[in-house]
Design a protein around this motif. Structure first.
Motif, short mmCIF file in Angstrom:
data_model
loop_
_atom_site.label_atom_id
_atom_site.label_comp_id
_atom_site.label_asym_id
_atom_site.label_seq_id
_atom_site.Cartn_x
_atom_site.Cartn_y
_atom_site.Cartn_z
N UNK A 9 30.32 22.03 -43.54
CA UNK A 9 29.25 21.05 -43.60
C UNK A 9 28.47 21.03 -42.30
N UNK A 10 27.18 20.85 -42.44
CA UNK A 10 26.26 20.80 -41.30
C UNK A 10 24.99 20.14 -41.82
N UNK A 18 32.63 15.97 -39.54
CA UNK A 18 32.51 17.33 -39.02
C UNK A 18 31.05 17.71 -38.80
N UNK A 19 30.19 17.38 -39.76
CA UNK A 19 28.78 17.77 -39.68
C UNK A 19 28.10 17.24 -38.41
N UNK A 20 28.15 15.94 -38.13
CA UNK A 20 27.50 15.47 -36.90
C UNK A 20 28.14 16.03 -35.65
N UNK A 21 29.46 16.26 -35.68
CA UNK A 21 30.13 16.82 -34.50
C UNK A 21 29.62 18.24 -34.23
N UNK A 22 29.63 19.09 -35.26
CA UNK A 22 29.20 20.48 -35.08
C UNK A 22 27.73 20.52 -34.67
N UNK A 38 25.73 28.99 -35.96
CA UNK A 38 26.47 28.16 -36.91
C UNK A 38 26.28 28.76 -38.31
N UNK A 39 27.39 29.03 -38.98
CA UNK A 39 27.35 29.53 -40.35
C UNK A 39 27.93 28.45 -41.25
N UNK A 40 27.14 28.03 -42.23
CA UNK A 40 27.54 26.91 -43.08
C UNK A 40 26.99 27.12 -44.49
N UNK A 133 40.62 21.19 -35.10
CA UNK A 133 41.24 20.51 -36.24
C UNK A 133 40.89 19.03 -36.14
N UNK A 134 40.06 18.58 -37.06
CA UNK A 134 39.52 17.22 -37.00
C UNK A 134 40.47 16.20 -37.62
#
Length: 406
Positions: A9-10, A18-22, A38-40, A133-134
């Protein structure tokens, strides 16, 4: 150095944290001179490729439409992520054939959903792999019992095993990963999440704030605000139970619950306790409305039963909202009781009710705690600092890799 970052997710695809973190860490790394790809998964009208910033490239690959279930979908997605990563890496293969002679390429996987592609790249090209690892399947459920839980936990174990270094967001998560995934303590690095304070600074006068508040509560009501997924681990039921107790002593309190997802159980619980008229479910809130609500509420409350970090608490602190959190997981590492905010005993709605009453009774102390919290966010949880710590991990991994025999 070039980082191949894999994440299911992004933005604009945002499912969890995860999305906002990445998004934020990749921007900060690129701003500091690290090339990030970034590959999403593709999403909506978002472009298949975009250069978001100098040094930050986002590649959105085909999102599998036909799959048997979520596990199958993840496996299919990893095939497309792998193909894109292979294209990027092949284009950087050094003339000597030895990666150690290159500037550096590191594979960075986020959670188990990108493990398959990351591990394949590691072994195909003999390149070092790092993971973040979130959360763990054990932590989310409190146990591992079903076949799907066993499967996901086994993939998480493989992810930790294959990684040169494992990054986690809190000391709590370090302990959990060591216990649940048997990951060596000295293989892990604790790097917190962050927040851009400027994104949560609201420049609105008293009239504009009052007009916004009127959409959700009467002028005389105190607003307790919660935003999150409608799942048990986030503790929305605890907050409704606490509201019923608070209203036996102080009636003019309204609970505003923001966030999408299925909320029937919480609505039924509020009716059963007789407080449904004092609870407003907003559904999905836009980023602007979320910021304004954090700036306008009397207290922001996050009663999670399980929380690896608690980035929503950072956002509330950045918006200068008085904060109450449960003393669990990463939340208790962010909020110091009676200094940056208030904490209550995790899972205890009576303890939570007492803290809400305390916050309502101490508006001046609330403002003081909120100011202290804002300074703490600026000093410890800013992205330039966090990206610097992350880059140091990359540099360490590459140096160890260059001096190893693989």
């Amino acid at each position: 150095m070039k980082i191949i970052m894999l994440s299911w997710e992004f933005p604009p695809r945002i499912v969890g944290g995860i999305a906002p973190h990445v998004h934020d860490i990749s921007i900060a790394l690129a701003a500091a001179g690290t090339e990030v790809h970034v590959i999403t998964a593709e999403f909506g009208e978002a472009p298949a490729y975009e250069q978001m910033r100098p040094g930050l490239h986002v590649h959105r690959v085909h999102n599998p439409e036909h799959s048997n279930d979520f596990i199958h979908w993840v496996q299919q997605l990893n095939v497309f992520m792998l193909e894109k990563a292979q294209q990027l890496i092949e284009g950087r293969r050094p003339a000597s054939g030895a990666w150690r002679d290159a500037d550096g390429i590191i594979i960075h996987a986020h959670d188990w959903l990108s493990h398959f592609a990351a591990a394949h790249l590691k072994h195909q090209y003999h390149l070092p792999m790092v993971s973040t690892i979130h959360a763990t399947e054990f932590g989310r459920n409190g146990k591992i019992s079903t076949d799907i839980q066993k499967y996901i936990s086994s993939v998480e174990w493989q992810l930790a095993f294959e990684s040169w270094r494992v990054i986690c967001c809190s000391d709590f998560m370090r302990n959990e990963i060591a216990s649940a995934l048997e990951c060596p303590w000295d293989k892990m690095d604790v790097i917190p999440n962050g927040v851009n304070v400027a994104n949560f600074t609201v420049n609105a006068d008293a009239e504009q704030r009052a007009q916004f508040r009127s959409r959700f509560a009467a002028d005389y009501e105190r607003i307790v605000f919660f935003i999150g997924r409608m799942v048990r681990e986030k503790g929305g039921d605890l907050l409704i139970d606490a509201l019923a107790q608070v209203r036996t002593m102080y009636k003019d309190v309204r609970l505003v619950i923001g966030g999408g997802g299925k909320r029937d159980n919480l609505q039924d619980f509020a009716r059963w306790l007789g407080v449904s008229e004092a609870v407003t479910f907003t559904g999905y809130l836009s980023d602007d409305d979320k910021r304004m609500m954090l700036a306008c509420c009397d207290v922001a409350c996050f009663p999670s039963r399980y929380e690896p970090f608690g980035i929503v608490a950072l956002e509330a602190m950045a918006a200068q909202a008085p904060v109450i959190v449960s003393d669990t997981g990463g939340l208790k590492e962010i909020i110091r009781h009676n200094v940056d905010g208030l904490t209550f005993f995790s899972g205890d709605s009576t303890s939570l009710a007492r803290m809400i009453l305390k916050a309502i009774a101490e508006p001046d102390y609330n403002r003081s705690r909120a100011q202290t919290a804002l300074q703490r966010v600026k000093e410890l949880y800013n992205w330039p600092r966090i990206s610097g710590i992350t880059r140091a991990v990359y540099d360490r991994v590459w140096e160890e890799y260059r001096n190893s025999s693989w």
